[in-house]
Design a protein around this motif. Sequence first.
Motif, PDB file in Angstrom:
ATOM      1  N   ALA A  43       0.864  -1.180   0.000  1.00  0.00           N
ATOM      2  CA  ALA A  43       0.000   0.000   0.000  1.00  0.00           C
ATOM      3  C   ALA A  43       0.896   1.225   0.000  1.00  0.00           C
ATOM      4  N   PHE A  44       0.339   2.360  -0.371  1.00  0.00           N
ATOM      5  CA  PHE A  44       1.151   3.559  -0.550  1.00  0.00           C
ATOM      6  C   PHE A  44       0.497   4.724   0.163  1.00  0.00           C
ATOM      7  N   GLU A  45       1.314   5.582   0.757  1.00  0.00           N
ATOM      8  CA  GLU A  45       0.772   6.752   1.443  1.00  0.00           C
ATOM      9  C   GLU A  45       0.495   7.856   0.426  1.00  0.00           C
ATOM     10  N   TYR A  46      -0.646   7.755  -0.229  1.00  0.00           N
ATOM     11  CA  TYR A  46      -0.962   8.681  -1.320  1.00  0.00           C
ATOM     12  C   TYR A  46      -1.108  10.128  -0.861  1.00  0.00           C
ATOM     13  N   HIS A  47      -1.413  10.318   0.408  1.00  0.00           N
ATOM     14  CA  HIS A  47      -1.698  11.689   0.835  1.00  0.00           C
ATOM     15  C   HIS A  47      -0.535  12.348   1.559  1.00  0.00           C
ATOM     16  N   GLY A  52       8.111  12.181   1.260  1.00  0.00           N
ATOM     17  CA  GLY A  52       8.469  10.919   1.903  1.00  0.00           C
ATOM     18  C   GLY A  52       7.344   9.918   2.052  1.00  0.00           C
ATOM     19  N   PRO A  53       6.441   9.798   1.068  1.00  0.00           N
ATOM     20  CA  PRO A  53       5.404   8.769   1.189  1.00  0.00           C
ATOM     21  C   PRO A  53       6.050   7.387   1.235  1.00  0.00           C
ATOM     22  N   GLY A  71      -2.202  11.530  -3.942  1.00  0.00           N
ATOM     23  CA  GLY A  71      -3.613  11.291  -3.678  1.00  0.00           C
ATOM     24  C   GLY A  71      -4.436  12.571  -3.719  1.00  0.00           C
ATOM     25  N   GLY A  72      -3.774  13.722  -3.540  1.00  0.00           N
ATOM     26  CA  GLY A  72      -4.491  14.992  -3.509  1.00  0.00           C
ATOM     27  C   GLY A  72      -5.141  15.349  -4.837  1.00  0.00           C
ATOM     28  N   VAL A  73      -4.513  14.981  -5.949  1.00  0.00           N
ATOM     29  CA  VAL A  73      -5.077  15.377  -7.242  1.00  0.00           C
ATOM     30  C   VAL A  73      -5.457  14.201  -8.136  1.00  0.00           C
ATOM     31  N   THR A  74      -5.034  12.983  -7.787  1.00  0.00           N
ATOM     32  CA  THR A  74      -5.333  11.862  -8.682  1.00  0.00           C
ATOM     33  C   THR A  74      -6.388  10.946  -8.075  1.00  0.00           C
ATOM     34  N   GLY A 105       6.401   8.939  -6.044  1.00  0.00           N
ATOM     35  CA  GLY A 105       6.108   9.576  -4.768  1.00  0.00           C
ATOM     36  C   GLY A 105       7.272  10.392  -4.246  1.00  0.00           C
ATOM     37  N   ARG A 106       8.489   9.918  -4.517  1.00  0.00           N
ATOM     38  CA  ARG A 106       9.663  10.612  -3.984  1.00  0.00           C
ATOM     39  C   ARG A 106      10.504  11.095  -5.154  1.00  0.00           C
TER      40      ARG A 106
END
Lengths: 299, 412
Positions: free
Chosen positions: A161-165, A169-170, B43-46, B114-115
């Motif tokens: 799982a991924f920290e989308y928010h 550093g997610p 996650g904020g925009v997608t 993400g990074r």
Amino acid sequence: MNKLDRRSFFKTTAVLGAGLTGIAASEAKAGPKNILSPERMGVLVDTTACIGCRNCEWACKTAHDLPTAPIESYEDRSVFEKMRRPDETALTVVNRYDNLKKPELPYTVKVQCMHCDHPACVSACIVGAFSKEENGAVVWDTDKCIGCRYCMAACPFQIPAFEYHRAIGPKIMKCDFCSARREEGKMPACAEICPVEALTYGPREELVRIARDRVKRFPDRYVEQIYGEYEVGGTGWMYLAGRDVADLQFPKLGRNPAPGVSESIQHGIFAYFVPPVSLYALLGALMWITKHRTEEEEA
Amino acid sequence: MVHFMKPTPLVQKKFITPGVILLILLAVNGLAFLAGRFLFGIGGVTNLNNQYPWGIWIGVDVAAGVALAAGGFTTAALGHLMHREQYHALVRPALLTAMLGYTFVALGVCIDIGRYYYIWHPLIMWNGNSALFEVGICVMIYMNVLYIEFLPVVTERFIGRVTMKGFLTRFNKPVDKLLRALDRGLSKVMFIFIIAGVVLSTLHQSSLGTLMVIAGPKMHPLWQTPVLPLLFLLSAIAVGFPMVIFESMIAARSFGLKPEMETLSKLGRMIAPILGIYLAFKIGDMFIRETFVYLTTFNTASVLFMIEVFVGVVLPLRMFLSRSVLKSPVMLFIAASLVVFGVLLNRINNFVVAYTPPYSFGSYFPSIGEISVTVGFVSILVLLYRAAVMIFPVISVPDKSLSSKAKYTIRG
Ligand code: SF4
Ligand code: SF4
Ligand code: SF4
């Protein structure tokens, strides 16, 4: 290009080829740790013994410093109304399924990373952030990960799982088989807290024996299959079930390791850089010949 | 009369047109949503989540982007490796598209991971088993190769024309000398980069196909096949020339030039056989794996597969076989656009539509933010292309002052 003479052309091509082959030799050694130790540990999950107390969910969160409600709140069984999946806030979850033979005793199934013997995530990760440890755990290195989520696309059990928010550093989150606790000599948190015999922690080979033995002794209680014994080449966590595993929403998977096909394609294309280097030489030759021909035509 | 073509900066043209203003608005809109991604996370925009890890930023910006930039290596192979001089006029525009295309692929990767500040990690942390690693490294190297291949265009533009003002004046001579030296050096070694560019392209175009193989049963059987790398490579080669036709005609139209029909229809003649090979493998694979059974059910996957094959491959294949289509600018443009559409849809299908997670709580459809960013990126790319052809000698226009010996003056 016009001033190029034949000699320097071939020389450069040769040097370049040699250089690439040199890279190939070191490339063969690069890659993440992927150990398949004969003593690797695993867990046998007996879904017919599990009582759905969800203490394991609480213990897992506590052991991994994830925010959690007090353990008493886990008695609430209304969460079972919806199917849940492990995510970045809970590395393991328990789901409930009907028991057709004894409706008053529904099956509850704890799910988490399967700690595959031939993990797709380890093979896929672009930077080798995943590794399969000697102790059987498939773990993830936060310092390497770039957050591309290819591991998620690759995992046949849909686990990472991924920290989308999180903007900076997610993290990829998944069960790490309590690697840190076990190094201190402790049990995995879930296996330790489980009040019944639903979670048996031990060497994988031994677990397979135990599982086969249980299936043989209680043919009414279990279906024949030990889920995870052979699926995608075998997994560290295995399941005993009272009804067809497909009804418990386990994916139907073949016996071949998940990364098998893609790795052989990959290594076929790159076999010690011979194919790319030969292509390079071939194109070089083609270029030289056609150039020669056009020059002759022009002359 | 023979036209002597020479790449020339289109300096006299106007940059701002109504179309350009629209592109600027789209670009700004995209950048606004992009800011949201950096402030609030992906996650904020997608609409991405743990069930659907990849969306159109990977399917369109990266996968389709790489495929549609294939014109760069196919024309380089035709013009330089096979020395087909009459296509030289097409090499530079295709090179520019490829260079900008790959730059935006890299940017697309950057915003999707993400990074993003760890984008350099694959350079030192290797995983030879990972198809994504191979794609990443090849794309990175190839992008640099494209920049090098473009350098002669830059030196050509500035040699003898370095006119810096003020106290910089005294540097004009040395800089000019430097450019000349660079130009001479480059022309000697350029062949290394040209061949390398073609090799790198075949490698990563096919490895992009290997990417989804590891997803195994999570991918719809209509697309999941071990020959995916071959299909990806063939479709990339097949879309190369149509893309060149597509963009030359748009550029010609927008700058009020006459499209080079003679060269373009000759190029068009080569497309049908390549498309045919691709189609043969695609259909052959379908019959070997007997996946045509999935076409009998009517759902998103089967419909999109049919559109991809019939509208995106069969129809343009038929069109490119026809003489009258090859001669008519409008029809040629339509046929080329269909191939471009077909490959774009194929990449979306492979990376987005075909992906069926075993546990899902709904299906994925791109958010407004995702679409805005993708559209914004394309707009910026087109704007940069327009600016580049006005500054650098990229597009060939008829030049009467040239003698026939210097008919094609492109180096590198
Ligand atoms: S279940 Fe998924 S995440 Fe866990 S080891 Fe297997 S492939 Fe990796
Ligand atoms: S998200 Fe991280 S751990 Fe997963 S494949 Fe990408 S780099 Fe590896
Ligand atoms: S702690 Fe044991 S019995 Fe309770 S839910 Fe978890 S596995 Fe089942």
